[in-house]
Enzyme design. Structure first.
Site, short mmCIF file in Angstrom:
data_model
loop_
_atom_site.label_atom_id
_atom_site.label_comp_id
_atom_site.label_asym_id
_atom_site.label_seq_id
_atom_site.Cartn_x
_atom_site.Cartn_y
_atom_site.Cartn_z
N GLU A 175 47.74 42.40 50.19
CA GLU A 175 48.43 43.77 49.52
C GLU A 175 47.09 44.42 48.70
O GLU A 175 46.01 43.67 48.51
CB GLU A 175 49.31 43.25 48.37
CG GLU A 175 50.52 42.70 48.91
CD GLU A 175 51.82 42.57 48.00
OE1 GLU A 175 53.10 42.42 48.37
OE2 GLU A 175 51.25 42.84 46.83
N CYS A 199 43.20 48.36 43.81
CA CYS A 199 42.85 46.96 43.95
C CYS A 199 42.83 46.46 45.11
O CYS A 199 43.96 46.55 45.84
CB CYS A 199 44.02 46.36 42.85
SG CYS A 199 43.80 44.63 42.81
N CYS A 227 43.69 32.01 48.91
CA CYS A 227 42.37 31.57 48.24
C CYS A 227 42.28 30.31 47.84
O CYS A 227 43.22 29.60 47.74
CB CYS A 227 42.77 32.21 46.94
SG CYS A 227 41.02 32.12 45.72
N CYS A 237 43.43 28.45 41.14
CA CYS A 237 43.52 28.62 39.55
C CYS A 237 45.04 28.37 39.40
O CYS A 237 45.93 28.50 39.92
CB CYS A 237 43.24 29.86 38.96
SG CYS A 237 41.45 30.38 39.38
N CYS A 278 47.73 31.23 38.90
CA CYS A 278 47.68 32.00 39.94
C CYS A 278 48.43 31.61 41.26
O CYS A 278 48.27 30.68 41.73
CB CYS A 278 46.34 32.35 40.58
SG CYS A 278 46.04 33.49 41.90
N GLY A 332 42.41 36.42 46.86
CA GLY A 332 41.20 35.94 47.14
C GLY A 332 39.95 36.04 46.21
O GLY A 332 39.94 36.78 45.27
N GLU A 333 39.00 35.08 46.46
CA GLU A 333 37.74 35.15 45.47
C GLU A 333 36.74 35.94 46.55
O GLU A 333 36.25 35.35 47.62
CB GLU A 333 37.39 33.74 45.27
CG GLU A 333 35.90 33.23 44.85
CD GLU A 333 35.61 34.31 43.64
OE1 GLU A 333 35.88 34.11 42.70
OE2 GLU A 333 34.64 35.12 43.92
N SER A 383 35.13 41.26 41.03
CA SER A 383 35.61 40.19 40.24
C SER A 383 35.49 38.67 40.69
O SER A 383 36.18 38.54 41.86
CB SER A 383 37.12 40.54 39.77
OG SER A 383 37.86 39.51 38.90
N SER A 409 36.48 36.16 35.92
CA SER A 409 37.70 35.69 35.49
C SER A 409 37.62 34.47 34.56
O SER A 409 37.44 33.22 35.36
CB SER A 409 38.26 35.28 36.89
OG SER A 409 39.61 35.58 37.12
N LEU A 410 37.60 34.54 33.20
CA LEU A 410 36.99 33.46 32.52
C LEU A 410 38.12 32.64 32.04
O LEU A 410 38.19 31.16 32.39
CB LEU A 410 36.54 34.05 31.37
CG LEU A 410 35.73 32.84 30.31
CD1 LEU A 410 34.57 32.32 31.14
CD2 LEU A 410 35.24 33.56 29.12
N HIS A 411 39.04 33.10 31.67
CA HIS A 411 40.51 32.38 30.91
C HIS A 411 40.40 31.12 30.17
O HIS A 411 41.29 30.68 29.80
CB HIS A 411 41.25 32.02 32.13
CG HIS A 411 41.49 33.19 33.15
ND1 HIS A 411 41.93 34.36 32.94
CD2 HIS A 411 41.00 33.21 34.43
CE1 HIS A 411 41.70 35.02 33.98
NE2 HIS A 411 41.16 34.26 34.99
N ASN A 442 51.79 36.72 34.06
CA ASN A 442 53.31 36.75 34.89
C ASN A 442 53.59 35.79 35.33
O ASN A 442 53.15 35.06 36.34
CB ASN A 442 52.84 37.96 35.84
CG ASN A 442 52.99 39.27 35.21
OD1 ASN A 442 53.87 39.77 35.01
ND2 ASN A 442 51.81 39.87 35.67
N CYS A 493 49.67 42.30 37.62
CA CYS A 493 48.89 41.31 37.87
C CYS A 493 49.45 39.76 37.80
O CYS A 493 50.33 39.44 37.30
CB CYS A 493 47.64 41.23 36.90
SG CYS A 493 46.73 42.64 36.95
S1 SF4 Z 1 42.97 33.97 40.24
FE1 SF4 Z 1 41.72 34.59 41.82
S2 SF4 Z 1 40.13 32.73 42.29
FE2 SF4 Z 1 42.00 31.88 41.16
S3 SF4 Z 1 43.28 31.11 42.81
FE3 SF4 Z 1 43.76 33.23 42.24
S4 SF4 Z 1 42.80 34.51 43.69
FE4 SF4 Z 1 41.83 32.61 43.80
#
Ligand code: SF4
Length: 378
Positions: free
Chosen positions: A91, A104, A111, A115, A118, A165-166, A197, A219-221, A301, A344
């Site tokens: 998407e 975006c 991926c 995470c 996610c 994806g990364e 990112s 992407s720290l979190h 979300n 997101c």
């Molecule tokens: S946040 Fe980004 S890096 Fe982490 S699993 Fe999701 S798509 Fe992959």
């Protein structure tokens, strides 16, 4: 097999045209037809010699991605679901604002980083996208919007590689796509308005600084290794001290004002006052010296398999205030496109059950639901 010309940045296209016995400037003309004017049919490229157009029609094509669906939110956010074959969908989301238009873009189908917050990560990895598949998202969105709005000017001013994806785990396809986005003969996006990112693929952050220094978001979190190990598993390979040092090197090599740190707010997990304190400490001393940082706090979300909850708005604001009081520019991401699952953490093609998708694909070619939750928050 014909070559998809969306797979090339301009240097690549020059190489391809030289291989066809053509002068380099022909490649630039061709590049402009494709990317600036959105033309895919060589017969419409009227200033190219007939002989070149014939050669191109035999050996190449400009192949966009098939659109499975397009959804538009009441707030103007637009989401496209593209078919990338074998039951996979990706998407892209366009977010219009007063002073900019942001797209975006996805870099992988699925991926591998996994995470916890996610949905894409929960679904696993299918494959890397090609340069053409990355660029085709921008190609489609830009020219669709221009046609619809009757504009001849650019509509998309900003691109964020924050879809599925990364991106830094698909580096070889990513870099030519970024170069085509930056190219004045392509999309002419400025380096500051093109953001990669990453969840923290340290060696590739260093390579990006050398090869294509665009804006970087991390992407720290989480502010500590113990917590980040559990939320962003790549942290076990590249812990925070290495990540923060890579950020410093990026700022040194590719002079920018700051790095954006994305922080998904998870109720009771990473949103407490001590986390804000640890985050400030990490920015000031985590790499040995301070990292110029901007924070983007993202309301989570929720999706059922995560077992996580969204922090309430007061908690998010309190966290933002603590960072701001210490001089860090902090934004709370507005939720856009909620009604079309484009917020997101809701992006990406439904590849929830790949086995089932694969089975059903043998009966019907398109069965990928556009209303899925997936995506990432980096
Ligand atoms: S946040 Fe980004 S890096 Fe982490 S699993 Fe999701 S798509 Fe992959």
């Amino acid at each position: 097999m014909r070559v998809n010309l969306l797979d090339f940045d301009r240097d690549g296209l020059i190489g391809h045209c030289i291989g066809l016995g053509e002068k380099p400037f022909r490649a630039t003309q061709l590049f402009r037809w494709m990317h600036q004017r959105g033309v895919a049919d060589f017969s419409h490229m009227t200033d190219l010699a007939q002989s070149l157009r014939s050669k191109l029609s035999e050996s190449a094509h400009v192949l966009p991605l098939p659109v499975i669906s397009q959804h538009e939110s009441a707030d103007g956010t637009l989401k496209w679901l593209f078919d990338v074959g074998d039951g996979n969908a990706i998407e892209s989301v366009f977010i219009p604002e007063d002073d900019r238009g942001t797209l975006c873009v996805s870099s992988q189908a699925g991926c591998a980083v996994g995470c916890r917050f996610c949905s894409t990560g929960h679904q696993g990895f299918s494959r890397n996208l090609s340069t053409a598949e990355i660029l085709a998202q921008l190609w489609h969105a830009e020219h669709f919007l221009r046609r619809r709005q009757g504009f001849h000017e650019r509509v998309i001013s900003n691109v964020v590689m924050m879809g599925m994806g990364e991106p830094l785990q698909n580096y070889h396809a990513l870099v030519p796509a970024l170069r085509a986005m930056l190219d004045d003969h392509g999309y002419g996006i400025s380096r500051r308005r093109l953001t990669v990112s990453t969840s923290g693929v340290v060696p590739m952050i260093d390579r990006l600084a050398q090869d294509c220094p665009v804006a970087l978001a991390v992407s720290l979190h989480a502010p500590t290794d113990a917590l980040r190990d559990s939320l962003v598993p790549i942290n076990r390979k590249y812990p925070l001290v290495e990540l923060m040092q890579a950020c410093l090197r990026y700022l040194d090599a590719a002079p920018r004002d700051f790095i954006t740190f994305e922080y998904c707010m998870l109720d009771g997990v990473n949103d407490q006052p001590e986390h804000a304190r640890e985050l400030i400490e990490l920015m000031r001393h985590g790499a040995g010296r301070g990292v110029s940082a901007k924070f983007n706090l993202i309301p989570f979300n929720p999706f059922p398999a995560s077992g996580l909850r969204r922090s309430d708005a007061r908690q998010v604001q309190d966290f933002a205030n603590r960072l701001q009081d210490q001089g860090f520019v902090t934004t709370v991401r507005k939720t856009r496109g909620d009604d079309i699952d484009a917020a997101c953490g809701q992006l990406a093609g439904d590849v929830k059950d790949r086995t089932d998708v694969g089975k059903r694909m043998t009966r019907t070619p398109i069965m990928i639901s556009p209303s899925s939750q997936a995506h990432h928050d980096h």
